[in-house]
Design a protein around this motif. Structure first.
Motif, short mmCIF file in Angstrom:
data_model
loop_
_atom_site.label_atom_id
_atom_site.label_comp_id
_atom_site.label_asym_id
_atom_site.label_seq_id
_atom_site.Cartn_x
_atom_site.Cartn_y
_atom_site.Cartn_z
N LEU A 144 42.54 39.66 31.48
CA LEU A 144 43.69 38.78 31.27
C LEU A 144 44.55 38.74 32.53
O LEU A 144 45.02 37.67 32.93
CB LEU A 144 44.52 39.24 30.06
N ALA A 147 42.90 36.42 34.79
CA ALA A 147 43.08 35.03 34.34
C ALA A 147 44.48 34.53 34.71
O ALA A 147 44.65 33.38 35.13
CB ALA A 147 42.86 34.92 32.84
N ILE A 148 45.48 35.38 34.57
CA ILE A 148 46.85 35.00 34.90
C ILE A 148 46.96 34.66 36.39
O ILE A 148 47.47 33.60 36.78
CB ILE A 148 47.84 36.13 34.53
N THR A 150 44.52 34.07 38.76
CA THR A 150 43.72 32.94 39.22
C THR A 150 44.19 31.64 38.57
O THR A 150 44.15 30.58 39.19
CB THR A 150 42.22 33.15 38.93
N GLY A 151 44.65 31.73 37.33
CA GLY A 151 45.15 30.53 36.65
C GLY A 151 46.35 29.95 37.36
O GLY A 151 46.40 28.75 37.65
N ILE A 152 47.33 30.80 37.66
CA ILE A 152 48.53 30.32 38.37
C ILE A 152 48.13 29.75 39.73
O ILE A 152 48.51 28.64 40.09
CB ILE A 152 49.55 31.46 38.57
N GLU A 155 46.00 26.41 39.54
CA GLU A 155 46.78 25.28 39.03
C GLU A 155 47.81 24.82 40.07
O GLU A 155 48.04 23.64 40.26
CB GLU A 155 47.47 25.65 37.72
N MET A 156 48.40 25.79 40.77
CA MET A 156 49.34 25.46 41.83
C MET A 156 48.67 24.60 42.91
O MET A 156 49.21 23.58 43.33
CB MET A 156 49.91 26.74 42.45
N CYS A 179 54.19 35.26 39.80
CA CYS A 179 52.91 35.81 39.40
C CYS A 179 52.99 37.32 39.27
O CYS A 179 52.47 37.91 38.31
CB CYS A 179 51.85 35.40 40.42
#
Lengths: 185, 185
Positions: A144, A147-148, A150-152, A155-156, A179
């Motif tokens: 998780l 995911a947080i 790489t997700g941020i 998306e940025m 982050c």
DNA sequence: CTATCCGGACTGAACGTTCATTCCGCATTA
DNA sequence: TAATGCGGAATGAACGTTCAGTCCGGATAG
């Protein structure tokens, strides 16, 4: 004049922009200024080409992020350094980074590509696992945490490339701090 | 037996799994158990089909997230409620949510689809802008706030669907809390 | 030095396949 | 009978891939 390089570069840009199925081999040939047959002198087929590209750039990002990185840095410093290098890479190699996130879970990636993916993923995760043990990082599933982060980050970059976000140095720092707030204890 | 619905449902699942260019119209027809010609009785062409799908589901998520939502809730509570509904929607409608994030910036989305996109995006953003004024949310570009929230959420779902993450109620809460930590002041 | 030859990198027209789309005859309903 | 809905074969364009032939730089012969 290295034709193999020309083909890889053309394919990278087209795959990043139009996707794998959306890119005809003849289009790659045209952009690389070679005959379409030439592509098949260097690559078995379209699928091998996309996999070779994927593995090459996946490895390049990992190298760029790791090289000359002092070990035994405090985790927060390590995170800052990694974040900066990641941003630098993505901005210098838009097509490559864009290609990588678009093809991340593509069904035509072969075993070797998936293996490299998991290897590199694991190399990042280990840092967060250590941070978790040291009670610096939240006590939650390291997947998780990954995911947080790489997700941020991705998306940025997507919003930046879509023209919705200006990537000033301040904004990059703000994103990094946000982050970190998400994952720190 | 509504053939139009059957076609939309089949197309949704195939586009989500294989992408737009990777999905042949004949495959959609087969899955929907209609002749391929029938698809063209209901949709002008493949492009109109994908756009209709996109607009339909984009609107559905927005509806599901908003309906019966008390206004004047404190922002933290609103965020929790929205997060929960978002998770619920994504889990109940995997194909739909998967389709939406995969086609988010696709070049074959028409003007109408892009317009709906921006409208809904704006509806979410306004909440963070208010929170920013109330000094609850970090004093940074609201577009970055949006990128953080949607980035974390969609990456979490991707990793769940890839089988790398178990979405237990605790993990969902942990993700929400982490996300809030990223954006709160 | 010049002429000839040669290997293989390279090209792009051509191939069989698959695609999106159209068309037509049949079935169903009124 | 007339009108409509539908299936799936038919169509031509576009695809990935192949291959017969071209081209070029270096080796060989005169």
């Amino acid at each position: 004049m290295d034709k193999r390089e020309d083909i890889l570069q053309a394919a990278l840009e087209l795959f990043a922009e139009r996707g794998y199925h959306g890119t005809a081999v003849s289009l790659i040939a045209e952009k690389a200024k070679v005959g379409s047959g030439t592509i098949y002198r260097y690559f078995q087929d379209k699928e091998q080409l996309v996999n070779e590209l994927y593995r090459y750039w996946k490895t390049e990002v990992a190298k760029a992020v790791k090289e000359d990185l002092a070990d035994n840095l405090p985790l927060r410093t390590l995170f800052h350094e990694t974040w900066s290098r990641w941003v630098e890479f993505a901005m210098k190699n838009r097509a490559a980074y864009s290609f990588l996130i678009a093809h991340h879970h593509a069904p035509y990636l072969d075993q070797a590509s998936v293996a490299i993916n998991e290897k590199i993923h694991g190399e990042y995760r280990i840092f967060f696992e250590i941070g978790r043990q040291e009670q610096i990082i939240k006590d939650i599933n390291p997947e998780l945490i990954m995911a947080i982060v790489t997700g941020i980050f991705s998306e940025m970059m997507r919003e930046y490339w879509a023209g919705h976000l200006q990537l000033t140095p301040e904004l990059i720092d703000q994103a990094e701090e946000a982050c970190w707030h998400a994952i720190r204890r």
